[in-house]
Every structure is written in C-alpha cells, then in structure tokens.
Enzyme design. Structure first.
Site, PDB file in Angstrom:
ATOM      1  N   GLY A  50       1.212  -4.717  -3.849  1.00 49.24           N
ATOM      2  CA  GLY A  50       0.923  -6.122  -3.614  1.00 49.24           C
ATOM      3  C   GLY A  50       1.032  -6.423  -2.129  1.00 49.24           C
ATOM      4  O   GLY A  50       0.697  -5.578  -1.293  1.00 49.24           O
ATOM      5  N   CYS A  51       1.505  -7.609  -1.773  1.00 47.66           N
ATOM      6  CA  CYS A  51       1.684  -7.963  -0.366  1.00 47.66           C
ATOM      7  C   CYS A  51       2.516  -6.882   0.318  1.00 47.66           C
ATOM      8  O   CYS A  51       3.605  -6.536  -0.136  1.00 47.66           O
ATOM      9  CB  CYS A  51       2.371  -9.320  -0.245  1.00 47.66           C
ATOM     10  SG  CYS A  51       2.739  -9.785   1.465  1.00 47.66           S
ATOM     11  N   PHE A  52       2.013  -6.353   1.428  1.00 48.46           N
ATOM     12  CA  PHE A  52       2.649  -5.175   2.014  1.00 48.46           C
ATOM     13  C   PHE A  52       3.901  -5.446   2.838  1.00 48.46           C
ATOM     14  O   PHE A  52       4.645  -4.520   3.171  1.00 48.46           O
ATOM     15  CB  PHE A  52       1.662  -4.341   2.829  1.00 48.46           C
ATOM     16  CG  PHE A  52       0.721  -5.078   3.751  1.00 48.46           C
ATOM     17  CD1 PHE A  52       1.083  -6.233   4.421  1.00 48.46           C
ATOM     18  CD2 PHE A  52      -0.564  -4.571   3.959  1.00 48.46           C
ATOM     19  CE1 PHE A  52       0.201  -6.874   5.280  1.00 48.46           C
ATOM     20  CE2 PHE A  52      -1.459  -5.206   4.818  1.00 48.46           C
ATOM     21  CZ  PHE A  52      -1.064  -6.364   5.492  1.00 48.46           C
ATOM     22  N   TRP A  53       4.203  -6.691   3.172  1.00 47.60           N
ATOM     23  CA  TRP A  53       5.350  -6.974   4.041  1.00 47.60           C
ATOM     24  C   TRP A  53       6.682  -6.547   3.415  1.00 47.60           C
ATOM     25  O   TRP A  53       7.479  -5.859   4.038  1.00 47.60           O
ATOM     26  CB  TRP A  53       5.415  -8.457   4.373  1.00 47.60           C
ATOM     27  CG  TRP A  53       4.293  -8.981   5.202  1.00 47.60           C
ATOM     28  CD1 TRP A  53       3.474  -8.273   6.038  1.00 47.60           C
ATOM     29  CD2 TRP A  53       3.859 -10.336   5.284  1.00 47.60           C
ATOM     30  NE1 TRP A  53       2.564  -9.105   6.627  1.00 47.60           N
ATOM     31  CE2 TRP A  53       2.775 -10.373   6.191  1.00 47.60           C
ATOM     32  CE3 TRP A  53       4.276 -11.516   4.676  1.00 47.60           C
ATOM     33  CZ2 TRP A  53       2.113 -11.553   6.508  1.00 47.60           C
ATOM     34  CZ3 TRP A  53       3.614 -12.704   4.998  1.00 47.60           C
ATOM     35  CH2 TRP A  53       2.550 -12.721   5.906  1.00 47.60           C
TER      36      TRP A  53
END
Length: 202
Positions: A50-53
C-alpha cells in the site's frame, strides 16, 4: 540527525571511515532464476504494502537492513511520476526496495514482516486500509526462484483469502526525493528495533 530527540538539530562531529563494503550489483535488482553471486553479502527484496511511507520506515528499523528506497513497479509507463501513478492508469504499484544482510535478517523474516503489517488488508484486492486503487495493491516481487518459493509459501500460509500477488521483479522506478524516508524526515524514529507506533500522514 533525523532521529528524535535530535531531529532537525545541527552539530559537529568527527567520523572515521573504517571500511567500505560493496553493495549488490545491478543484476540483483532484477529477476534471475538462480541467485546472483556477485561477491556482495547483501541481497535485495521488493515488496508492495500500500502507501510506501509506513512500510519503508518499518523496514528501516529492522537490524540487518542497510538501505531502503520507495518507488513504482509492475506497470507499463516508463519513468512514472507520483501523480501519474496515483491516477491508477500506469499499472504501477507503490513499492519498497530493501537492501539487507541475509545473515542478520532473512528474506523469510522480511516478507513475514510485510504480510503481518498488511493485517486484514491481505484479503482486499487493490486496497490497503482506506487507500484504494491498483496503485495500492500489495505484492511480493521476487528476484530469484528461491525468493519465489519463500514468498509463495508465506502467502499460502494465510489461506485462499489472501490476495497478495507474487510476481517476478521488474524495473523499479525510484520515487521522487521527497518521498524517500518521508516519515523519518517528518520526525519519526528509524532507529533499529524502535517500537514507537508508525504514523502515516501526508
């Protein structure tokens, strides 16, 4: 220093460089049926959560991980931008590339960390948490057949409802600089074995 409590602080110090170790060769960053023996002790993993952060920060905290980058992979568009990937039209997913010492952190343990991080989202297609779209699909992108075997085994251990994709690694396009180590730059700790809750924010 980007880690609390010195985040944003400036100071002077003396550093002695004791040695320099070679990193993985370019051949290790793409798929090869057999593991590449390039003389480097480091290996490469590519995973989408998902969101890579948040995923990147989680891996930065793992002993044995010596480098991370976030970017885009598995799509058709050459040199995609974040805006293009977010449109859902490029075929790419947000991904994390991890360089690690397999004698300290095994590939199996790193994949397991990712799949556990997904939680119930393992059963959601093209979605992680509240983020929806093909650019947020989760997947493991193996670099050799040994990694493939490990990845398929771990995915299979979650049963048929787990829809995490498992494909050969292809070209990984590094994301824009402001995305790299985004949460660390925002003041969250990347120290090894840090236990603070990872908070994702834009």
């Amino acid at each position: 220093d980007a880690n609390p409590p010195l985040a944003g602080a400036s100071y002077t110090t003396k550093v002695t460089l004791d040695s320099v170790e070679g990193g993985p060769s370019e051949e290790k960053f793409v798929y090869s049926p057999t593991a590449v023996d390039d003389g480097s002790k480091y290996d490469v993993m590519t995973i989408a959560l998902g969101c890579f952060w948040g995923g990147e920060l989680e891996y930065m905290r793992v002993p044995g991980v010596v480098g991370t980058a976030v970017g885009y992979t598995q799509g058709e568009k050459l040199d995609p931008t974040y805006k293009e990937v977010c449109s859902g039209t490029t075929g790419h997913t947000e991904a994390i590339q991890v360089i690690f010492d397999p004698e300290v952190a095994s590939y199996q343990s790193l994949v397991s960390i990712g799949l556990e991080r997904l939680g119930d989202s393992r059963t959601l297609l093209n979605q992680v948490g509240n983020d929806r779209g093909t650019q947020y699909r989760h997947g493991i992108y193996y670099h050799n057949d040994k990694q493939k075997e490990v990845a398929e085994s771990i995915i299979g251990s979650y049963g048929e409802k787990c829809v995490t994709e498992c494909k050969a690694a292809v070209k990984f396009y590094r994301a824009e600089d402001y995305h790299q180590q985004y949460l660390l730059k925002g003041g969250q700790s990347a120290k090894k074995n840090a236990k603070e809750t990872i908070r994702c924010y834009g």
